[in-house]
Design a protein around this motif. Structure first.
Motif, mmCIF file in Angstrom:
data_model
loop_
_atom_site.group_PDB
_atom_site.id
_atom_site.type_symbol
_atom_site.label_atom_id
_atom_site.label_comp_id
_atom_site.label_asym_id
_atom_site.label_seq_id
_atom_site.Cartn_x
_atom_site.Cartn_y
_atom_site.Cartn_z
ATOM 1 N N UNK A 150 0.826 -1.211 0.000
ATOM 2 C CA UNK A 150 0.000 0.000 0.000
ATOM 3 C C UNK A 150 0.860 1.261 0.000
ATOM 4 N N UNK A 151 1.967 1.222 0.738
ATOM 5 C CA UNK A 151 2.790 2.420 0.896
ATOM 6 C C UNK A 151 3.696 2.686 -0.305
ATOM 7 N N UNK A 152 4.282 1.632 -0.875
ATOM 8 C CA UNK A 152 5.303 1.816 -1.904
ATOM 9 C C UNK A 152 4.915 1.285 -3.278
ATOM 10 N N UNK A 153 4.044 0.302 -3.308
ATOM 11 C CA UNK A 153 3.710 -0.350 -4.564
ATOM 12 C C UNK A 153 4.666 -1.490 -4.858
ATOM 13 N N UNK A 154 4.179 -2.544 -5.502
ATOM 14 C CA UNK A 154 4.978 -3.740 -5.770
ATOM 15 C C UNK A 154 5.637 -3.636 -7.136
ATOM 16 N N UNK A 155 6.941 -3.884 -7.163
ATOM 17 C CA UNK A 155 7.699 -3.888 -8.418
ATOM 18 C C UNK A 155 7.601 -5.234 -9.108
ATOM 19 N N UNK A 156 7.592 -6.305 -8.315
ATOM 20 C CA UNK A 156 7.501 -7.649 -8.877
ATOM 21 C C UNK A 156 7.726 -8.694 -7.809
ATOM 22 N N UNK A 157 7.574 -9.963 -8.190
ATOM 23 C CA UNK A 157 7.722 -11.068 -7.248
ATOM 24 C C UNK A 157 8.591 -12.173 -7.846
ATOM 25 N N UNK A 158 9.324 -12.860 -6.963
ATOM 26 C CA UNK A 158 10.165 -13.980 -7.362
ATOM 27 C C UNK A 158 9.864 -15.154 -6.428
ATOM 28 N N UNK A 159 9.527 -16.283 -7.005
ATOM 29 C CA UNK A 159 9.287 -17.504 -6.227
ATOM 30 C C UNK A 159 10.346 -18.526 -6.610
ATOM 31 N N UNK A 160 10.967 -19.127 -5.591
ATOM 32 C CA UNK A 160 12.027 -20.087 -5.897
ATOM 33 C C UNK A 160 12.156 -21.113 -4.775
ATOM 34 N N UNK A 161 12.743 -22.244 -5.160
ATOM 35 C CA UNK A 161 13.162 -23.241 -4.185
ATOM 36 C C UNK A 161 14.682 -23.206 -4.135
ATOM 37 N N UNK A 162 15.206 -22.962 -2.956
ATOM 38 C CA UNK A 162 16.660 -22.816 -2.778
ATOM 39 C C UNK A 162 17.221 -24.022 -2.035
ATOM 40 N N UNK A 163 18.327 -24.535 -2.553
ATOM 41 C CA UNK A 163 19.066 -25.586 -1.862
ATOM 42 C C UNK A 163 20.381 -24.975 -1.385
ATOM 43 N N UNK A 164 20.523 -24.868 -0.102
ATOM 44 C CA UNK A 164 21.645 -24.164 0.504
ATOM 45 C C UNK A 164 22.738 -25.124 0.943
ATOM 46 N N UNK A 165 23.967 -24.868 0.480
ATOM 47 C CA UNK A 165 25.154 -25.580 0.928
ATOM 48 C C UNK A 165 26.091 -24.574 1.595
ATOM 49 N N UNK A 166 26.760 -24.983 2.654
ATOM 50 C CA UNK A 166 27.764 -24.149 3.298
ATOM 51 C C UNK A 166 29.128 -24.784 3.072
ATOM 52 N N UNK A 167 29.972 -24.076 2.307
ATOM 53 C CA UNK A 167 31.307 -24.574 1.976
ATOM 54 C C UNK A 167 32.323 -23.585 2.524
ATOM 55 N N UNK A 168 32.949 -23.951 3.638
ATOM 56 C CA UNK A 168 33.879 -23.030 4.275
ATOM 57 C C UNK A 168 33.173 -21.764 4.697
#
Length: 242
Positions: A150-168
């Protein structure tokens, strides 16, 4: 005029004093005896100290980031799993971008009644780039999305499935992005950064160039070619019709 409780000092509720002389009681959070300091305190100096503390708490974090297109997500996942010695963590994400005069402002909904409001700035160039950002967690992303929409307006949306790995020191993301396909991101933090489930820290003596080298070395190990590097955020790619 005396304060009824020393907590009034800690909360900044100084009131109006005829003289700028107060007694300060400092209690140590340990088993040691209570230590009392008495003397003169200039309330103007105290307010300036509080202001400096507030400003220091607003210092933006930064990291070095690389984004690239992934042609074979299965092979990439196998390499990342071997380097991280884990199968990674699956995280659902729904990002809503809002209109913003400079930088980017997005609300990240983890689809589990938790989210993060994130403001960030980074150059739109391929290869390693320094991103500066600040994060505020929320336990009610749906309501916050409605208010900001309401205050700023929506620029767009992104939907994703993330697979997170921690390497070092590096967060490795294998993302399946709705409408775009498969991508990978490398993020090497320049300061202590609280991730979704672990702490990522670069050593104090490390520079931005060190962070870039860490990311570039990992690109080689993961088989990411320079030709596959992309510019901009997923939102930018969606808006451009990629």
């Amino acid at each position: 005029m005396l304060l009824p409780r020393h907590s009034a000092l800690l909360c900044g509720q100084f009131g109006v004093f005829s003289r700028r002389v107060v007694a300060v009681v400092i209690r140590r959070r340990c088993s040691a005896p209570e230590v009392v300091f008495r003397g003169k305190i200039n309330t103007r100096d105290t307010q300036q100290q509080q202001q400096r503390h507030t400003e220091s708490s607003r210092v933006m974090l930064s990291n070095v980031e690389i984004k690239a297109k992934v042609s074979d997500p299965t092979l990439f996942a196998e390499k990342a799993a071997k380097l991280s010695q884990s199968e990674g963590t699956i995280i659902g994400q729904h990002d809503t971008f809002f209109n913003c005069r400079h930088g980017r402002l997005k609300l990240r909904d983890f689809m589990n009644e938790a989210g993060q409001l994130i403001f960030y700035e980074r150059p739109d160039t391929d290869g390693p780039k320094l991103s500066r950002y600040s994060i505020s967690p929320t336990s009610d992303p749906s309501s916050l999305r409605a208010v900001l929409s309401d205050a700023l307006g929506v620029k767009g949306e992104v939907r994703k499935e993330r697979r997170l790995f921690l390497i070092g020191q590096t967060r490795v993301h294998l993302d399946t992005v709705e409408g775009l396909g498969n991508y990978m991101e490398l993020e090497t933090a320049q300061r202590g950064v609280q991730t979704e489930n672990k702490q990522v820290v670069m050593r104090p003596e490390q520079t931005v160039e060190d962070g870039q080298k860490v990311a570039e070395d990992l690109m080689v190990k993961l088989g990411v070619s320079k030709e596959s590097l992309v510019m901009g955020a997923y939102m930018d790619l969606i808006l451009k019709g990629h």
